[in-house]
Design a protein around this motif. Structure first.
Motif, short mmCIF file in Angstrom:
data_model
loop_
_atom_site.label_atom_id
_atom_site.label_comp_id
_atom_site.label_asym_id
_atom_site.label_seq_id
_atom_site.Cartn_x
_atom_site.Cartn_y
_atom_site.Cartn_z
N GLN A 1 0.82 -1.21 0.00
CA GLN A 1 0.00 0.00 0.00
C GLN A 1 0.86 1.26 0.00
O GLN A 1 0.52 2.26 -0.65
CB GLN A 1 -0.92 0.00 1.22
N THR A 2 1.98 1.23 0.71
CA THR A 2 2.88 2.39 0.75
C THR A 2 3.43 2.70 -0.64
O THR A 2 3.46 3.86 -1.07
CB THR A 2 4.03 2.15 1.74
N VAL A 3 3.88 1.65 -1.34
CA VAL A 3 4.45 1.85 -2.67
C VAL A 3 3.40 2.36 -3.64
O VAL A 3 3.63 3.31 -4.41
CB VAL A 3 5.08 0.54 -3.19
N ALA A 4 2.22 1.76 -3.62
CA ALA A 4 1.16 2.18 -4.53
C ALA A 4 0.77 3.63 -4.27
O ALA A 4 0.58 4.42 -5.22
CB ALA A 4 -0.05 1.26 -4.40
N ALA A 5 0.64 4.00 -3.00
CA ALA A 5 0.27 5.38 -2.68
C ALA A 5 1.35 6.35 -3.12
O ALA A 5 1.04 7.45 -3.63
CB ALA A 5 0.03 5.50 -1.18
N ARG A 6 2.61 5.97 -2.96
CA ARG A 6 3.70 6.85 -3.37
C ARG A 6 3.69 7.04 -4.89
O ARG A 6 3.90 8.15 -5.40
CB ARG A 6 5.03 6.27 -2.90
N LEU A 7 3.45 5.96 -5.63
CA LEU A 7 3.40 6.07 -7.08
C LEU A 7 2.21 6.92 -7.52
O LEU A 7 2.31 7.71 -8.48
CB LEU A 7 3.33 4.67 -7.71
N ARG A 8 1.09 6.79 -6.85
CA ARG A 8 -0.05 7.65 -7.19
C ARG A 8 0.29 9.12 -6.96
O ARG A 8 -0.05 9.98 -7.79
CB ARG A 8 -1.27 7.26 -6.34
N ASP A 9 0.97 9.41 -5.87
CA ASP A 9 1.36 10.79 -5.60
C ASP A 9 2.32 11.33 -6.66
O ASP A 9 2.18 12.46 -7.14
CB ASP A 9 2.02 10.89 -4.22
#
Length: 507
Positions: free
Chosen positions: A265-273
């Motif tokens: 979830q951390t990686v996905a959220a960072r990529l979305r940002d």
């Protein structure tokens, strides 16, 4: 450079790196000196009255052999609020008498200072000294506070003992710490300068060397470096994503709520940002794994480094000596806190996870060299037909990945039986820490090669990220990497890109 206060309670991997690499000065907290002195007074009295392993007995298989208790320690005089004087001040009186040449503790140090192989980099040795000083401030060893003063002085003067690569197997970095003790005594010369010998009670010999500070120091360096590189990797992935017209559907929040691992979830959220508002064309209904599975593969590496940080948070601030001195209970406890199975297993896990995400990085590099994926020339070449462009970087990245694969092999599958069968298990966490530091170097090259390709591909496409952290990261890298597209040696490009990784981690 701000000083690092060592109190035996709150040392972090990042602080170890600050002292070891950046030569931040150290200061021992008065509470640590008070704890060390209380344990010293306790164990001195108990050793004079009865059996204490390593003080009134031999060590290892010689544990049943009685030796004379030969302490020459007088009372230690502490300064105001329990502190010793600054590192450049003389030791306060009274001081112990000179060490007897034939004292058991001195013989123990000499016999155990038997490391072999190449000398370690001073950075790794400074990390060891930092960790050992903080451990002694935790107050379980029983060594004289003079030794804390001596280690602090050595660090602040930039001195290191000549520590060899081989000697530890995860149950105590005995050769490395024995030669450190001999440097403090003045028997072995320091590397990098000189300092006056420190009063060393021979009865403190085992208590000083009963530690895995060398392994922990290298593990702390690897942990701090990997945490930084993993953050940089997500930024580079986003740049490569733009260069390949990726499909951001794979990063949507609903996807990762359906399987809510923390790192994923951390990686996905960072990529979305990073990709928010970017000109993403989504050229394919479904991307190759090296784009589509980034959260699922990079996420475990983030989780593994968090687990390693948690393990180090305990290990760096623990009293791991055998025997453990308990001033409150007025006793010594013979134990196995020196055994580093937790550390070895955590290091094995991070290297395994690191290989997985590094393999995706190499795969993304290959995709960026493929015209069918980018719409650009083969190998991102610019010049006459047959130009090679970045062709060689694919070889370089695979070479580094091959080295990382070897370093990822679990060391915890090995063990050893030593000291006439009395010590019948070893986690080999010393090797795990060394392999982890080597893996840092391998991964750095992999990421540098991907960064060179991503920046070149975006330049060739005329694509500039829109305002935001990704645009800032691209500008930071593009301003510092050569803009030439002709065939030429690329070694300096990779070196320059590797130097940019700590900065990219901050975007």
């Amino acid at each position: 450079m701000p000083e690092v206060v060592l109190d035996g309670v709150e040392l972090t991997a990042e602080q170890v790196r600050s002292v070891a690499r950046s030569k931040a000065p150290v200061l021992v907290h008065p509470d640590g000196l008070v704890r060390a002195n209380a344990a010293h007074q306790t164990v001195s009295a108990l050793s004079a009255a009865g059996q204490v392993y390593g003080r009134t007995t031999g060590v290892g298989a010689n544990r049943l052999v009685a030796v004379a208790y030969e302490s020459n320690a007088g009372p230690v005089v502490l300064g105001p609020e329990g502190s010793v004087l600054p590192a450049d001040a003389p030791i306060p009186d009274p001081v112990p008498e000179p060490v007897r040449h034939d004292a058991h503790g001195l013989r123990l140090l000499r016999s155990h200072a038997g490391g072999a192989g190449p000398l370690l980099d001073p950075v790794s040795v400074r990390a060891m000294l930092t960790v050992r000083l903080n451990q002694l401030a935790a107050g379980g060893s029983g060594v004289s506070p003079h030794l804390l003063h001596g280690l602090a002085e050595a660090l602040n003067r930039g001195l290191t003992p000549p520590v060899h690569a081989f000697g530890g197997i995860g149950t105590g970095d005995l050769p490395a710490l024995a030669v450190t003790a001999l440097c403090l005594l003045g028997e072995v010369p320091w590397r990098g300068g000189t300092m006056d010998p420190i009063p060393f009670d021979p009865a403190d010999a085992l208590s000083f060397i009963s530690s895995n500070a060398g392994s922990l120091g290298e593990a702390a360096l690897a942990c701090a470096d990997l945490s930084e590189l993993l953050r940089a990797s997500t930024v580079i992935t986003a740049l490569a994503f733009l260069a390949g017209d990726g499909n951001s559907e794979a990063y949507e929040a609903v996807v990762h709520l359906a399987r809510p691992h923390a790192g994923q979830q951390t990686v996905a959220a960072r990529l979305r940002d990073l990709l928010a508002g970017q000109p993403v064309k989504a050229a394919r209904i479904q991307d190759p794994y090296s784009y589509r599975a980034v959260p699922q593969v990079h996420g475990p590496a983030l989780d593994a480094v968090v687990a390693l940080e948690r393990t180090l948070g305990i290990e760096l601030n623990s009293a791991s000596e055998n025997p453990l001195v308990d001033p409150v209970g007025n006793r010594v406890l013979h134990n196995a806190n020196f055994h580093t199975a937790y550390l070895g297993l955590a290091l094995d896990a991070i290297r395994n996870a690191l290989f997985q995400t590094a393999a995706l990085s190499v795969a993304r590099l290959s995709l960026m060299l493929e015209p069918a994926f980018t719409g650009l020339s083969p190998f991102l070449a610019s010049g006459p037909p047959g130009s090679s462009g970045l062709m060689i970087l694919e070889y370089v990245a695979h070479s580094a990945l091959g080295a990382l694969r070897l370093n990822a092999m679990p060391t915890s599958l090995a063990t050893a039986v030593v000291s006439r069968g009395v010590e019948e298990h070893a986690p080999f966490s010393s090797q795990a820490a060394r392999n982890s530091l080597d893996a840092v170097g391998d991964y750095r090259i992999v990421l540098a090669a991907e960064l060179v390709a991503a920046v070149r591909a975006l330049r060739m496409r005329g694509t500039t990220p829109v305002d935001g952290p990704l645009a800032d990261a691209f500008a930071y890298a593009a301003e510092r990497l050569p803009g030439r597209l002709d065939d030429r040696p690329l070694d300096q490009d990779v070196e320059d890109a590797a130097a940019l990784l700590p900065g990219l981690a901050e975007f």
